[in-house]
Scaffold this motif. Sequence first.
Motif, PDB file in Angstrom:
ATOM      1  N   TYR A  57      12.272 -10.023  -0.507  1.00 17.92           N
ATOM      2  CA  TYR A  57      12.300  -9.993  -1.622  1.00 17.92           C
ATOM      3  C   TYR A  57      13.057  -9.759  -2.814  1.00 17.92           C
ATOM      4  O   TYR A  57      14.841 -10.256  -2.342  1.00 17.92           O
ATOM      5  CB  TYR A  57      12.240  -7.843  -1.733  1.00 17.92           C
ATOM      6  CG  TYR A  57      11.372  -7.325  -0.575  1.00 17.92           C
ATOM      7  CD1 TYR A  57       9.983  -7.516  -0.561  1.00 17.92           C
ATOM      8  CD2 TYR A  57      12.243  -6.480   0.717  1.00 17.92           C
ATOM      9  CE1 TYR A  57       8.860  -7.487  -0.052  1.00 17.92           C
ATOM     10  CE2 TYR A  57      11.103  -5.939   1.530  1.00 17.92           C
ATOM     11  CZ  TYR A  57       9.816  -6.149   1.526  1.00 17.92           C
ATOM     12  OH  TYR A  57       8.262  -5.774   2.272  1.00 17.92           O
TER      13      TYR A  57
ATOM     14  N   THR B 220       4.089  -1.188  -5.966  1.00 22.19           N
ATOM     15  CA  THR B 220       4.552  -0.695  -5.085  1.00 22.19           C
ATOM     16  C   THR B 220       5.141  -0.595  -3.618  1.00 22.19           C
ATOM     17  O   THR B 220       5.200   0.057  -2.572  1.00 22.19           O
ATOM     18  CB  THR B 220       5.112   1.067  -5.961  1.00 22.19           C
ATOM     19  OG1 THR B 220       3.771   1.334  -6.249  1.00 22.19           O
ATOM     20  CG2 THR B 220       5.310   0.505  -7.668  1.00 22.19           C
TER      21      THR B 220
ATOM     22  N   TYR C 102       5.330  -2.320  -1.871  1.00 18.41           N
ATOM     23  CA  TYR C 102       6.520  -2.933  -1.275  1.00 18.41           C
ATOM     24  C   TYR C 102       7.930  -2.895  -1.222  1.00 18.41           C
ATOM     25  O   TYR C 102       9.006  -2.653  -0.943  1.00 18.41           O
ATOM     26  CB  TYR C 102       6.942  -5.049  -2.151  1.00 18.41           C
ATOM     27  CG  TYR C 102       5.478  -5.535  -1.657  1.00 18.41           C
ATOM     28  CD1 TYR C 102       5.272  -6.067  -0.361  1.00 18.41           C
ATOM     29  CD2 TYR C 102       4.466  -5.950  -2.773  1.00 18.41           C
ATOM     30  CE1 TYR C 102       4.282  -7.080  -0.420  1.00 18.41           C
ATOM     31  CE2 TYR C 102       3.375  -6.755  -2.699  1.00 18.41           C
ATOM     32  CZ  TYR C 102       3.852  -7.636  -0.967  1.00 18.41           C
ATOM     33  OH  TYR C 102       2.497  -8.192  -1.418  1.00 18.41           O
ATOM     34  N   TYR C 103       7.562  -0.573  -1.269  1.00 17.62           N
ATOM     35  CA  TYR C 103       9.310  -0.344  -2.007  1.00 17.62           C
ATOM     36  C   TYR C 103       8.960   0.853  -1.485  1.00 17.62           C
ATOM     37  O   TYR C 103       8.682   1.915  -1.684  1.00 17.62           O
ATOM     38  CB  TYR C 103       9.772  -0.552  -3.356  1.00 17.62           C
ATOM     39  CG  TYR C 103       9.394  -1.837  -4.192  1.00 17.62           C
ATOM     40  CD1 TYR C 103      10.091  -2.625  -3.444  1.00 17.62           C
ATOM     41  CD2 TYR C 103       8.616  -1.997  -4.926  1.00 17.62           C
ATOM     42  CE1 TYR C 103       9.555  -4.159  -4.129  1.00 17.62           C
ATOM     43  CE2 TYR C 103       8.149  -3.646  -5.789  1.00 17.62           C
ATOM     44  CZ  TYR C 103       9.359  -4.343  -4.925  1.00 17.62           C
ATOM     45  OH  TYR C 103       8.816  -5.764  -5.649  1.00 17.62           O
TER      46      TYR C 103
ATOM     47  N   PRO D  24      14.050   0.396  -6.973  1.00 17.60           N
ATOM     48  CA  PRO D  24      14.399  -1.000  -6.041  1.00 17.60           C
ATOM     49  C   PRO D  24      14.907  -1.816  -6.899  1.00 17.60           C
ATOM     50  O   PRO D  24      15.697  -2.939  -6.679  1.00 17.60           O
ATOM     51  CB  PRO D  24      13.842  -1.005  -5.189  1.00 17.60           C
ATOM     52  CG  PRO D  24      12.922   0.269  -4.946  1.00 17.60           C
ATOM     53  CD  PRO D  24      12.530   0.574  -5.643  1.00 17.60           C
TER      54      PRO D  24
END
Length: 299
Positions: free
Chosen positions: A144, A184, A186-187, A195
């Motif tokens: 990421y 969001t 991915y978090y 993040p």
Amino acid sequence: MQSSTSSLLSYFRLSLNFFSSSPSTFFLLHTISQNSPTPSSHPLKSLHILDSSFNPPTLAHLRIALSALKSTAEASKPQRLLLLLATQNADKAPKPAAFEQRLAMMTILAQNILNHYHNSSDASQPNPVDEEVAVDIGIIKKPYFHDKAIAIEQSQFYKNEESGKQPQQVHLLGFDSLVRLMDTKYYPPTHTLDPISGLFNNHRVRVTRRTEEGNKYGTGEEQDRIRAALANGEREAEGGKKEWAKRIEMVEGEGEAVSSTQVRKAVGRGEWAVVERIVGKGMMEWVEREGLYKGDEGG
């Protein structure tokens, strides 16, 4: 040529093996410059980072890099570009080209970037080829963007020894990467934008709009909505800050819209003229000589 090719691939293969077993999360493999690199008399203010799967590199990568370097040619010297390959990717498995092959192609891309940059320099300016421009080839274990930014800082590779300061990172993204950055999903586990606060608090992103007709993201104005939503406070409930919008630069794409997927399909069909148009002659010759992407006409 065969000997130099084998040596290059062997070096990258050994480096990848060492990196995979080391505790390091980021490693700088080598630096390419037009002339023999010499210590700069100026501290590095900003570091352009082009992070991609490079599977293979295309002329779109070349144009994104050149556009960024030229945009800061007068304001920021020395100029430094990092071509970054993640050995762990959030969305893509490491195939069909092996990582050492991608690193070799990144090396070709780096030299092409320097050649085009210096050839396009204003000949009326003194010593254009002596400008301080270098391209680094690096590998990273983080998938990421925000984690990559931290890993690069913590490595201390770009730290100024006198001031102790780190350069500001400028991440060069295609619009589809910005969409993923602001998604969001991915978090986990909170699924907020918290993040990535460190990324936007300390660094910037330079986003190239999609310009091909009929692309799924719409017109340039429609694509700019993602930045406007931040500026207007529409993402605050998810952790997005209004001030982040000032850290996002939207720029027009140049040239034909091309992709690595198109290259792989063209190779699979044996359409080498199409491959050359998308990646350039030197890159095409490498792909053909190494037998990459054969039987990949399905993408």
